[in-house]
Each structure stands twice: as structure tokens, then as C-alpha cells.
Design a protein around this motif. Structure first.
Motif, PDB file in Angstrom:
ATOM      1  N   GLU A  55     -13.703  12.684 -36.757  1.00 23.33           N
ATOM      2  CA  GLU A  55     -12.451  13.170 -36.249  1.00 23.33           C
ATOM      3  C   GLU A  55     -11.562  11.736 -35.861  1.00 23.33           C
ATOM      4  OE1 GLU A  55      -9.648  16.770 -34.656  1.00 23.33           O
ATOM      5  OE2 GLU A  55     -11.680  16.166 -33.670  1.00 23.33           O
ATOM      6  N   GLU A  56     -10.919  11.251 -36.879  1.00 21.53           N
ATOM      7  CA  GLU A  56     -10.458   9.737 -36.170  1.00 21.53           C
ATOM      8  C   GLU A  56      -8.654  10.038 -36.750  1.00 21.53           C
ATOM      9  OE1 GLU A  56     -11.478   7.562 -34.725  1.00 21.53           O
ATOM     10  OE2 GLU A  56     -13.564   8.203 -34.608  1.00 21.53           O
ATOM     11  N   TYR A  57      -7.837   9.745 -35.906  1.00 23.15           N
ATOM     12  CA  TYR A  57      -6.392   9.765 -36.164  1.00 23.15           C
ATOM     13  C   TYR A  57      -5.812   8.287 -36.242  1.00 23.15           C
ATOM     14  CZ  TYR A  57      -7.147  14.585 -36.039  1.00 23.15           C
ATOM     15  OH  TYR A  57      -7.578  15.991 -36.172  1.00 23.15           O
ATOM     16  N   PHE A  58      -4.432   8.080 -36.865  1.00 21.37           N
ATOM     17  CA  PHE A  58      -3.902   7.124 -36.821  1.00 21.37           C
ATOM     18  C   PHE A  58      -2.365   7.325 -36.695  1.00 21.37           C
ATOM     19  CE2 PHE A  58      -8.017   6.759 -38.991  1.00 21.37           C
ATOM     20  CZ  PHE A  58      -8.639   5.931 -38.622  1.00 21.37           C
ATOM     21  N   HIS A  59      -1.738   5.981 -36.629  1.00 20.81           N
ATOM     22  CA  HIS A  59      -0.241   6.063 -36.742  1.00 20.81           C
ATOM     23  C   HIS A  59       0.523   7.117 -35.563  1.00 20.81           C
ATOM     24  CE1 HIS A  59      -0.378   2.965 -39.616  1.00 20.81           C
ATOM     25  NE2 HIS A  59      -1.222   3.365 -40.448  1.00 20.81           N
ATOM     26  N   GLY A  60      -0.152   7.386 -34.666  1.00 19.86           N
ATOM     27  CA  GLY A  60       0.268   8.275 -33.607  1.00 19.86           C
ATOM     28  C   GLY A  60       0.003   9.872 -33.903  1.00 19.86           C
ATOM     29  N   PHE A  61      -0.446  10.044 -35.060  1.00 20.92           N
ATOM     30  CA  PHE A  61      -1.009  11.523 -35.235  1.00 20.92           C
ATOM     31  C   PHE A  61      -2.032  11.998 -34.260  1.00 20.92           C
ATOM     32  CE2 PHE A  61       1.705  10.178 -38.644  1.00 20.92           C
ATOM     33  CZ  PHE A  61       2.217  11.512 -39.013  1.00 20.92           C
ATOM     34  N   ASP A  62      -2.280  13.135 -34.244  1.00 26.30           N
ATOM     35  CA  ASP A  62      -3.457  13.858 -33.444  1.00 26.30           C
ATOM     36  C   ASP A  62      -3.973  15.201 -33.932  1.00 26.30           C
ATOM     37  OD1 ASP A  62      -1.712  15.907 -32.231  1.00 26.30           O
ATOM     38  OD2 ASP A  62      -0.728  14.273 -31.394  1.00 26.30           O
ATOM     39  N   ARG A  63      -4.975  15.645 -33.174  1.00 28.29           N
ATOM     40  CA  ARG A  63      -5.313  16.959 -33.705  1.00 28.29           C
ATOM     41  C   ARG A  63      -4.358  18.195 -33.666  1.00 28.29           C
ATOM     42  NH1 ARG A  63      -8.577  16.385 -29.085  1.00 28.29           N
ATOM     43  NH2 ARG A  63      -9.980  15.431 -30.645  1.00 28.29           N
ATOM     44  N   ASP A  64      -3.381  18.153 -32.862  1.00 29.40           N
ATOM     45  CA  ASP A  64      -2.634  19.255 -32.524  1.00 29.40           C
ATOM     46  C   ASP A  64      -1.520  19.193 -33.377  1.00 29.40           C
ATOM     47  OD1 ASP A  64      -4.326  20.473 -30.886  1.00 29.40           O
ATOM     48  OD2 ASP A  64      -3.707  19.240 -29.276  1.00 29.40           O
ATOM     49  N   THR A  65      -1.173  18.150 -34.236  1.00 32.56           N
ATOM     50  CA  THR A  65       0.234  18.097 -35.195  1.00 32.56           C
ATOM     51  C   THR A  65      -0.098  18.602 -36.609  1.00 32.56           C
ATOM     52  OG1 THR A  65       0.598  16.231 -33.866  1.00 32.56           O
ATOM     53  CG2 THR A  65       1.847  16.485 -35.824  1.00 32.56           C
ATOM     54  N   PRO A  66       0.517  19.592 -37.001  1.00 29.13           N
ATOM     55  CA  PRO A  66       0.409  20.181 -38.375  1.00 29.13           C
ATOM     56  C   PRO A  66       1.023  19.220 -39.412  1.00 29.13           C
ATOM     57  CG  PRO A  66       1.209  21.810 -36.875  1.00 29.13           C
ATOM     58  CD  PRO A  66       1.314  20.603 -36.153  1.00 29.13           C
ATOM     59  N   HIS A  67       0.322  18.889 -40.241  1.00 31.01           N
ATOM     60  CA  HIS A  67       0.466  17.783 -41.310  1.00 31.01           C
ATOM     61  C   HIS A  67       1.104  18.334 -42.666  1.00 31.01           C
ATOM     62  CE1 HIS A  67       0.254  14.003 -43.598  1.00 31.01           C
ATOM     63  NE2 HIS A  67       0.210  13.143 -42.499  1.00 31.01           N
ATOM     64  N   ASP A  68       2.035  17.785 -43.159  1.00 31.93           N
ATOM     65  CA  ASP A  68       2.461  18.042 -44.527  1.00 31.93           C
ATOM     66  C   ASP A  68       1.148  18.125 -45.526  1.00 31.93           C
ATOM     67  OD1 ASP A  68       3.892  18.678 -46.615  1.00 31.93           O
ATOM     68  OD2 ASP A  68       5.433  17.158 -46.451  1.00 31.93           O
ATOM     69  N   SER A  69       0.998  18.996 -46.436  1.00 35.21           N
ATOM     70  CA  SER A  69      -0.029  19.161 -47.311  1.00 35.21           C
ATOM     71  C   SER A  69       0.463  18.939 -48.642  1.00 35.21           C
ATOM     72  CB  SER A  69      -0.448  20.593 -46.982  1.00 35.21           C
ATOM     73  OG  SER A  69       0.224  21.532 -47.773  1.00 35.21           O
TER      74      SER A  69
END
Length: 602
Positions: free
Chosen positions: A314-328
Motif C-alpha cells: 500500500e503505497e501513496y504518492f503526490h500527497g494522496f493517502d488511504r483516507d482520500t477518496p479518489h476519482d474512478s
């Protein structure tokens, strides 16, 4: 151009004013002579609301119930439904409205907050709200609307041959994690001309102009005439999280086991499940230390891997994180397919071969009557073969998604689509038709008697332990099944694990195993032969001389959920390469073919 620090002096003595003006002139001359260095990463961030959010309390009074939020008090409507549930609703001064349902007195009220369109994403959203009992005659919950934020990242890099003390030309591009709007402006150079910074494309055309506010420290610009002003400041690597993958340029020391939370995922280290840790570490290190030098490069926001039922990367980049819903984006079409599978499993829909128009009152209720419309079934919608004049790859077709969404004469997108003329027998022609698959949502609403957000929440989100998302809506506030729902990466990935496990998530069956198998099987040929199932794409990879079959949900920008049954593998990508299919295709195939699949094969 904005005025630069001009002040009007009040009346004063000749001696005092003379000295002051003389000093000012000398200071201005020295500043003009001093070189202005604009090299660096420049960032602008703006929030466009919504302002209405936070705790909400429902309280009973002598005059009925009222909802209180941010000091406002509005009346609450209650009605008893045919199924015995109680419907609660309130609206807050044009800022949005709530609709929820309560199974019995004293129970929690579960529903959605509906927010109007905003400046960044110009369509409504529905977000889940759970309002809990809070003492006598009171309930309390929290409204979390979709945040309308926009961040712009512009590097200014001196061109070779112009790197002296006072360069006037820079290499540049515009990076924007929310929408990747840089692909539409395509600026490649910035030229300093006095107080102006002109951003030009490859043809030398000025696309937008920045105005110096504090030389070498701040400039402002409008991306379009009459648009909002964005103020840019120079940022260090640690402050430019939307530009660099990570704040630190150093490679991460090791892969960390994903955190175990209460979201239903079991976690483990990659080594525990038998993956090649060295390959995966090399991949993550490369992504984390990547130095962006141009627009058409990987812009990966999240990478997750599940192996043998456990989340291991589980890796995030560019300021994103596990709690931020992402556009699908269009990966959400696979959720539309899954909801159809849920309806079949529950007996709400008898067959995938039910006629489409039977859910909407019959063919005669719509324009362009055609006997071929009577032959159109749900199967044709989910396999991109309805026969409509509809092709997202052809802007001349009336059913093209951009055409439908940009017109304002018909806000009912179900009717807009059902009114379309036919160009082929259903099933005879494959063409990517988002408007068609969106009709699945209308059919489910007609069969269940529920709003689509409610059906999605009760039949999909709750069983999959999903409690935070933003469902994008049509102008009529209908759930949009053409794609775009925003889910946390760990939550969207559950769709892949659900299918890998034959339609079961943690012991709960949502869809049948037959539906899973049919979804992954070939039904249509959109880009290559037999590359599309029931709203799932199909692709083969060759690894060490062996062919590995995969199927995956896919959306603009790099939103992908891969299912690899042979290797017991699920892979989740989220990225910001919107409107740049060539770039995302390159990094997708390299990461899958050179790192992820070999790590599982070995």
C-alpha cells in the motif's frame, strides 16, 4: 496587469517628500538592476468550498423536528414509506439537502447528503451520512461533502544556454493532480518580459500570462479570461507534494506492511505471501524517487497489491493517502456491472436479457421509435453493444458522453439516451457507449424503488465495509453509472477481491460465481479482439515465456483494478494522467509486466 506596490503619498512638506521620493527612486533603480531568478517549483492552491459541512443535530420540539448545522436551523420532514421505514429529509438554504431512512424508531438514520455542482467538478455529489441517536429526541451525525479544491504546479527550469544570473526563458509544464488540465494548455516554455511571465505552447502561442506580485517570490495568473486568480509561491520539495512523488528524494528503506484497520482487509508483508520483495521494492523506490521533467510522465497517486487474500503493498504518492477518496472515472462502470450482478443475485432482476425499455415505460414513450429498440437488453448495455448512435470515440455521434454532458436542453440523461436513434441491431456493433451503461442505474432504480445512492449503499457499500465515498450525479441528481464515483483506494480494490473470490467478500456473497465468470469472459471487441466482458477489460501478459490472463476495471487517468486469478492477485492503481492514455498505458504495462506479475510468478 496588477499594480506593483504603488502608494499615494499624502500632502507633506517639500523637504520631506523630496527626500522620500528620492530614496524611493534610488531603491526602485537598485531593484530594477538586481537579477530576478524565477527558477523553482511554483504552487498555487485554492479551495472553492463547500462551506456547509460538519456536525448536524436533529432535535424534536413542540413544532416538530429541526436540523441544526453551523448555527442554522431548518425544518425536517418525516414520512412513513410503504416498506415501513421512516424517511427523513431536510434542505439547508440552497447549500444541499439530506435524505435518509430509519428502519425503526430509535434506530440510526442512514442516508446521503446531496450537494450542488461546484467550480472544480461541475456536477452534484451524494455522500453517505449516518445520524445516530443522541439522547432523548435527538440524533447527531456529520456531513462530509466533496471538497472542491484545485492545486496547480508549475516548474520553471532555465533553458540550456540561458542559465546566467538573470535567465529570461524557462522550460515548463503545468501539473494538476485533480484533473491534469496541463494536457489542454500544453505549455512548454515561459518567457519573462518585465513584470510578465508568458507561458507558451510548442507553436509559440501565449496560453496564459503570469504577473509578478513580489519579484522572484510570487506571481499570479488566470488560466482563462475572466477566470479565478491563482497566486503562486515558490515551494521546496517538501512543500510541493502535488509535484514530487514524495517529500524526500531518498528511496524508502523498505516495504512496510499495510496497516490493519477495521475496513475488512487482512494485511501481511509481501514476503509472507510468497512475493518477490526485491522486485517490488525496486518498483516502489523508482516511483518514490522519480524526478518529473515533463507533462507526459507517470503521475501515480496510489499503488496497492493484494495477494492470496491479504493486502501486502500500500503505497501513496503526490500527497494522496488511504483516507482520500479518489476519482474512478470509467473504472466505475465495473461497479455498475457489479450492481447488476447484485440485483440478479437478489432476484430483483430476473435476467440480464430483460428488455431495456421495459424499465422505462416502453419504446413508444421516447423519440426516434424503432423496432430495434424493443430488442435491446441489459446484456447489450453492459457489453457496449446497444445499437444506439453512441460512440465516445466519435464526437459526431449524439450519444457521445461529452456531447450529452455539455448540452443543457435535456437534463434527464436517461431520457436523452433513450431518445437516441438506432444505427445497428443490438449486439451487432460494439462501440464504447457510456450513456448506454448509465441506463443500468435507471433500470435498477425502477426495479428496486430506491434511489441509486441508497441501493449502492445498502447492497454494495455496507457489505464491503465501505463508509466514505462520493457518488457523482446527473443534473437531475440521479446516480451516474457511467463512471466517476470516488472511493478510497482500499475500498475500490475490494471489488477486485470480491471477484477473485467468486463473488464473496469476507464470507458475504454479493454476486454469483456465474456472474463473475461471465463478467471476465469475452463478449465484445472494442480496441482489440475479445478485449471486453461485462464492463471489464481483458488483457494478456507474457511473463517468463508464460501467458498470464488478467481482467481489469479501467478509467481515464490510470484508475485500474486488476484481477489475476492464476496468481491470486489483485492490483489497484490510482493516478492523475487524465486525458493522456498513451502515458498511462506505458507505465501500466511496464509495472504489471516487469515488476508486479513477475514478483508473483517467481
Amino acid at each position: 496587469m496588477r499594480a506593483l506596490g504603488v502608494k499615494v503619498l499624502s500632502a507633506c512638506s517639500v523637504a520631506v517628500c523630496g527626500v522620500a521620493q528620492g530614496n524611493l527612486a534610488a531603491q526602485t533603480e537598485r531593484q530594477a538592476e538586481a537579477p530576478v531568478d524565477w527558477e523553482g517549483i511554483w504552487v498555487a492552491e485554492r479551495s472553492f468550498g463547500p462551506d456547509l459541512k460538519g456536525p448536524v443535530v436533529l432535535q424534536s420540539s413542540g413544532d416538530g423536528w429541526a436540523a441544526r448545522i453551523q448555527g442554522e436551523s431548518v425544518p425536517v420532514e418525516q414520512t412513513t414509506q410503504e416498506d415501513g421505514t421512516r424517511r427523513w429529509a431536510f434542505s439547508v438554504l440552497g447549500q444541499g439537502y439530506f435524505i435518509g431512512h430509519q428502519s425503526a424508531a430509535g434506530e440510526a438514520i442512514t442516508g446521503h447528503w446531496y450537494q450542488p455542482p461546484g467550480k472544480v467538478q461541475n456536477y452534484p455529489f451524494a455522500s453517505p451520512v449516518r445520524i445516530m441517536p443522541a439522547g432523548n429526541d435527538a440524533f447527531s451525525g456529520t456531513i462530509r461533502p466533496f471538497p472542491q479544491t484545485l492545486s496547480l504546479n508549475i516548474p520553471l527550469m532555465p533553458e540550456s544556454g540561458d542559465s546566467g544570473d538573470n535567465p529570461t526563458r524557462y522550460r515548463t509544464f503545468l501539473r494538476n493532480p485533480e484533473r491534469n488540465i496541463g494536457v489542454f494548455f500544453r505549455v512548454v516554455t515561459a518567457t519573462v518580459d518585465g513584470d510578465e511571465i508568458q507561458f507558451k505552447n510548442t507553436d509559440g502561442d501565449v496560453r496564459f500570462t503570469g504577473n509578478s506580485v513580489v519579484p522572484g517570490r510570487q506571481f499570479s495568473l488566470r488560466l482563462r479570461r475572466g477566470g479565478d486568480v491563482f497566486d503562486f509561491t515558490r515551494r521546496s520539495r517538501r512543500g510541493a507534494v502535488g509535484f514530487y512523488p514524495r517529500r524526500s528524494p531518498e528511496a524508502p528503506p523498505a516495504l512496510l506492511q499495510p496497516v490493519q484497520t477495521d475496513d475488512g482487509w487482512r494485511t501481511a508483508s509481501p514476503a509472507e505471501t510468497g512475493l518477490n520483495v526485491e522486485l517490488l521494492s525496486d518498483m516502489v523506490s523508482g516511483l518514490a524517487t522519480f524526478e518529473p521533467t515533463g507533462l507526459r510522465q507517470p503521475y501515480i497517486h496510489g499503488l496497492l497489491i493484494a495477494h492470496r487474500g491479504k493486502l501486502v503493498v500500500e503505497e501513496y504518492f503526490h500527497g494522496f493517502d488511504r483516507d482520500t477518496p479518489h476519482d474512478s472515472r470509467s473504472a466505475g462502470k465495473s461497479i455498475a456491472s457489479a450492481l447488476l450482478g447484485v440485483a440478479l443475485e437478489r432476484g430483483l432482476v430476473s435476467s440480464i436479457d430483460e428488455p431495456v425499455y421495459s424499465f422505462f415505460g416502453g419504446v413508444e414513450a421516447f423519440a426516434n421509435p424503432d423496432p430495434r429498440k424493443e430488442q435491446m437488453t441489459l446484456r447489450h448495455l453492459v457489453t457496449m453493444s446497444p445499437g444506439f448512435e453512441c460512440d465516445d470515440g466519435n464526437s459526431e455521434t449524439r450519444g457521445n458522453e461529452d456531447t450529452m454532458q455539455s448540452q443543457s436542453e435535456q437534463p434527464d440523461w436517461y431520457r436523452y439516451t433513450l431518445d437516441l436513434p438506432m444505427v445497428a441491431e443490438p449486439g451487432a456493433k460494439d462501440a464504447y457507449c457510456t450513456a448506454g451503461i448509465n441506463l443500468i442505474g435507471g433500470a435498477l432504480k425502477a426495479k428496486t424503488g430506491m434511489s441509486l445512492p441508497r441501493f449502492f449503499h445498502e447492497s454494495f457499500a455496507e457489505p464491503l465495509d465501505i463508509d466514505h465515498y462520493y457518488m457523482n450525479l446527473s443534473p437531475k441528481y440521479e446516480g451516474y453509472m457511467g463512471g466517476g464515483i470516488r472511493l478510497r483506494p482500499r475500498d475500490f480494490m475490494k471489488l477486485g477481491q470480491l471477484y477473485l473470490d467468486g463473488g464473496v467478500w469476507n464470507g458475504k456473497r454479493l454476486v454469483s460465481e456465474d456472474w463473475v465468470n461471465a463478467s471476465a469472459a469475452p463478449h465484445s471487441s472494442l480496441n482489440t479482439e475479445d478485449d471486453y466482458g461485462f464492463a471489464w477489460w481483458r488483457q494478456e501478459y507474457e511473463v517468463n515465456g508464460k501467458i498470464i490472463d488478467t481482467y481489469f476495471a479501467s478509467g481515464n487517468g490510470g484508475q485500474m483494478t486488476f484481477v489475476v486469478p492464476e496468481l491470486e492477485l489483485v492490483v489497484q492503481f490510482n493516478a492523475g494522467n487524465y486525458s493522456d492514455g498513451r502515458t498511462r498505458g506505458r507505465w501500466r504495462d511496464r509495472l504489471m509486466g516487469e515488476f508486479i506479475l513477475p514478483a508473483a510468478v517467481n
